[in-house]
Structure formats: structure tokens, C-alpha cells
Design an enzyme around this catalytic site. Sequence first.
Site, PDB file in Angstrom:
ATOM      1  N   MET F   1      32.188  -1.562 -35.459  1.00  0.00           N
ATOM      2  CA  MET F   1      31.935  -1.004 -34.129  1.00  0.00           C
ATOM      3  C   MET F   1      30.461  -0.688 -33.856  1.00  0.00           C
ATOM      4  SD  MET F   1      33.621   2.581 -35.128  1.00  0.00           S
ATOM      5  CE  MET F   1      34.452   1.684 -36.456  1.00  0.00           C
ATOM      6  N   PRO F   2      29.547  -1.517 -34.277  1.00  0.00           N
ATOM      7  CA  PRO F   2      28.121  -1.264 -34.015  1.00  0.00           C
ATOM      8  C   PRO F   2      27.833  -1.251 -32.517  1.00  0.00           C
ATOM      9  CG  PRO F   2      28.431  -3.092 -35.544  1.00  0.00           C
ATOM     10  CD  PRO F   2      29.758  -2.763 -34.976  1.00  0.00           C
ATOM     11  N   TYR F   3      26.744  -0.597 -32.184  1.00  0.00           N
ATOM     12  CA  TYR F   3      26.283  -0.565 -30.791  1.00  0.00           C
ATOM     13  C   TYR F   3      24.841  -1.053 -30.787  1.00  0.00           C
ATOM     14  CZ  TYR F   3      24.494   1.325 -26.422  1.00  0.00           C
ATOM     15  OH  TYR F   3      23.881   1.457 -25.197  1.00  0.00           O
ATOM     16  N   THR F  41      32.127  -4.786 -31.649  1.00  0.00           N
ATOM     17  CA  THR F  41      30.674  -4.671 -31.518  1.00  0.00           C
ATOM     18  C   THR F  41      30.299  -4.652 -30.044  1.00  0.00           C
ATOM     19  OG1 THR F  41      30.290  -5.776 -33.638  1.00  0.00           O
ATOM     20  CG2 THR F  41      28.465  -5.778 -32.061  1.00  0.00           C
ATOM     21  N   VAL F  42      29.572  -3.623 -29.633  1.00  0.00           N
ATOM     22  CA  VAL F  42      29.160  -3.466 -28.231  1.00  0.00           C
ATOM     23  C   VAL F  42      27.671  -3.796 -28.117  1.00  0.00           C
ATOM     24  CG1 VAL F  42      28.864  -1.806 -26.329  1.00  0.00           C
ATOM     25  CG2 VAL F  42      30.903  -1.667 -27.797  1.00  0.00           C
TER      26      VAL F  42
END
Lengths: 68, 68, 68, 68, 68, 68
Positions: F1-3, F41-42
Site C-alpha cells: 500500500m505505498p503512496y 499502491t496509490v
Amino acid sequence: MPYVNIKITREGNVTPEQKQALIEGATNLLHDVLGKNKKTTVVVIDEVDTDNWGIGGISVTEIRKRNN
Amino acid sequence: MPYVNIKITREGNVTPEQKQALIEGATNLLHDVLGKNKKTTVVVIDEVDTDNWGIGGISVTEIRKRNN
Amino acid sequence: MPYVNIKITREGNVTPEQKQALIEGATNLLHDVLGKNKKTTVVVIDEVDTDNWGIGGISVTEIRKRNN
Amino acid sequence: MPYVNIKITREGNVTPEQKQALIEGATNLLHDVLGKNKKTTVVVIDEVDTDNWGIGGISVTEIRKRNN
Amino acid sequence: MPYVNIKITREGNVTPEQKQALIEGATNLLHDVLGKNKKTTVVVIDEVDTDNWGIGGISVTEIRKRNN
Amino acid sequence: MPYVNIKITREGNVTPEQKQALIEGATNLLHDVLGKNKKTTVVVIDEVDTDNWGIGGISVTEIRKRNN
């Protein structure tokens, strides 16, 4: 009520007095240029490890090594 | 898929349970107000040293000193 | 004096009333969970074009097309 | 002079070499897609404690517990 | 190579000259206080609609209305 | 879930296809280097007016004028 975020590398050399000077300077800048109310101006300083900061595709850790 | 960033001062008093409550509350807020999907809502909490946070041109460290 | 930043996609459907609800909700959340002073809590909402927001490697514009 | 900020959870497993690969990859990406000058491209990696990162209303600390 | 982000409300009254003064002022501040290299100091100004900025749980749009 | 947040100047020349390439490239980078799940990933791209972006104490608007 401006919000100012200052990101700098964490290299163990920024003193509380210098941070206070950054806070004061940024707050005065918004007041002097835009007439903003100092009382509601927020300044946040982020210090980032040199492994975590890159410029020109190279980490600052590596840049510092090459410069020494 | 909203992204919520909460910045607070690091004063050694925010428990994991309180952080969970902030995460839950922010996620529910985006769902309740805008119908956003909870599953893809990201919440990130940044804790900032009191030397590094200023309001009214003064660091929170200094403000806390003056208030005590 | 917490700072809350809410990033959502700009899809032409968020009303001023909903933004006010987000501002109020986020401010109340920091007050209720951490006892923060509502008067100095700053909430900033960023609306981002769907071309400029990606999840799973695909822009939201494209995701919306595929879902319709 | 693009600025790229990468936020990931701090789970004690990202090596300096991987950070360098992220810096290089992000810098090359801006150069290859938009012709940006590598020399002035800034990349900053923020690592966030798993208590401080939530998705779906649950902290990553809690998610990891449930998955183990 | 510091990065300074200044967030202010968009109220149609900040001129290019004032933005240049903010950029110059912030760059000089980092140079004067920390000796940072002006050439690699990045300053980004974000202007936010008054509907999208809240303080004390109220949007700036609403605050401005109440003050007039 | 990286931004991942990419900030670039708004100079009217970035196409939806290039934005898609940035989104895809950044998502693949986090997957390839850290094994992150692409699905969560956003990537958010912020485009900033050249009046609002400064380097070396000068706005990009001014830099572009001097270079032409």
C-alpha cells in the site's frame, strides 16, 4: 493560517535554535509578504535520513561519500 | 481510495489504541460523508518533534516551557 | 494544532456542505480522540484530477471507463 | 526539477541499496517519460511506523497480526 | 537541496511578485540559517480554495462570510 | 500500500498517456524493488503553476523567460 513545511536532510547538525530561527523566519515571511496572521501560521520541519533523500538519482549518503 | 494525512506533535502520549481510533475515525468520515470505499482508504499519521513544529513563530517546545 | 490533509479525486460531485462536514468531522476526531484544541486544528482538502490519481497502476479515469 | 515523495511502512526490511534503487528508478521514470533533468530531480522516501498507517480502517500493525 | 512547501488559501489576491518574494524569502532563509545551497533549494506554493481549508472546524469561506 | 506523490510544474504539455506512464512506472518500481502489492499502491500527480514553483530563489516562470 498558512502552513509551511520545510524538508531538510537529517545530518545531526541542526540545533533547536536554528529550528526556532526557521520557524520564526518562515512565519515572518508570510506576514511580511502576504500580511498573514503570525498567530495562526503553522511551520513543520521534517528531517529526512540521507539514505532516504536523493538528487540526480543518487542518495545524499552516497553524494556525501563521494565528496569526502 | 482517499488519502488522509494527520500531522500531530510527538509528545510521547499517543497510544496505539488512539492511533487506531484516528485511523478508524478518518476512514469512517470519508465513508459517511462521501461514500468512499473503506477498503481502499489510506490514513497516515505523522508525529513531529516539538522542536520541529511552530505556531505563531514559536516552537511547541518553547510554548510548552512557557505554559509550565 | 493538528494538521489534517485529505486527498480525494476531483469528480465534480463534492459539495461545499460535504467539505464542511469533512472539516468538522476531522476537527472533532482530533478533539475527541486526542483532546486537541479545535480552534487551532487545520484541515486542508486537496481535490485531484482523475488523470492524476492512480491505483493498481491504472489512472482513475481509466478505472471509471472500465467500470461504465 | 520534479519532486517525488514515496511513503512506505517502516518494517525494518528496506536496505540502503533498495532505497538507492527507488531513488534511481523514480529519477529515471521522470526523465524517460517527461524528459526531466535528472540532476534537479528530488526524491524523498518517508518510512512510517505500522501503528501510524491504516488501510480499510485498520492499522498495518493489526493487519500484520491477523495475517500471522 | 531543501524542499519548502507553502500552503495558503486561494483568495485571488496573491500576485506573481508576491510569489517571487515568498520563493526568494524561503530560499534565503534556508541559506542564512543552515547555509543551504540556494541553487538546489526547491520552493512550492500550493493555493487552496477557501471551501477546502478549515480551521476551528469551519471552512474559510464560512469564516470570511461571518467576518463581513 | 505505498503512496507515491509526484510534483511537477504545470506547463500544459503532459498528456493523459504520460500521466498513465508515470502511474504505471511508479507502481512497477515499488513492486520490483520492494515487492509491494500493485493493487494497493496509490500514485498522485500534482501539477504546480510555474509562478508557484521556485528553484535557486527564482520562479520557474522567470527561469523560462530568461532561457527564451
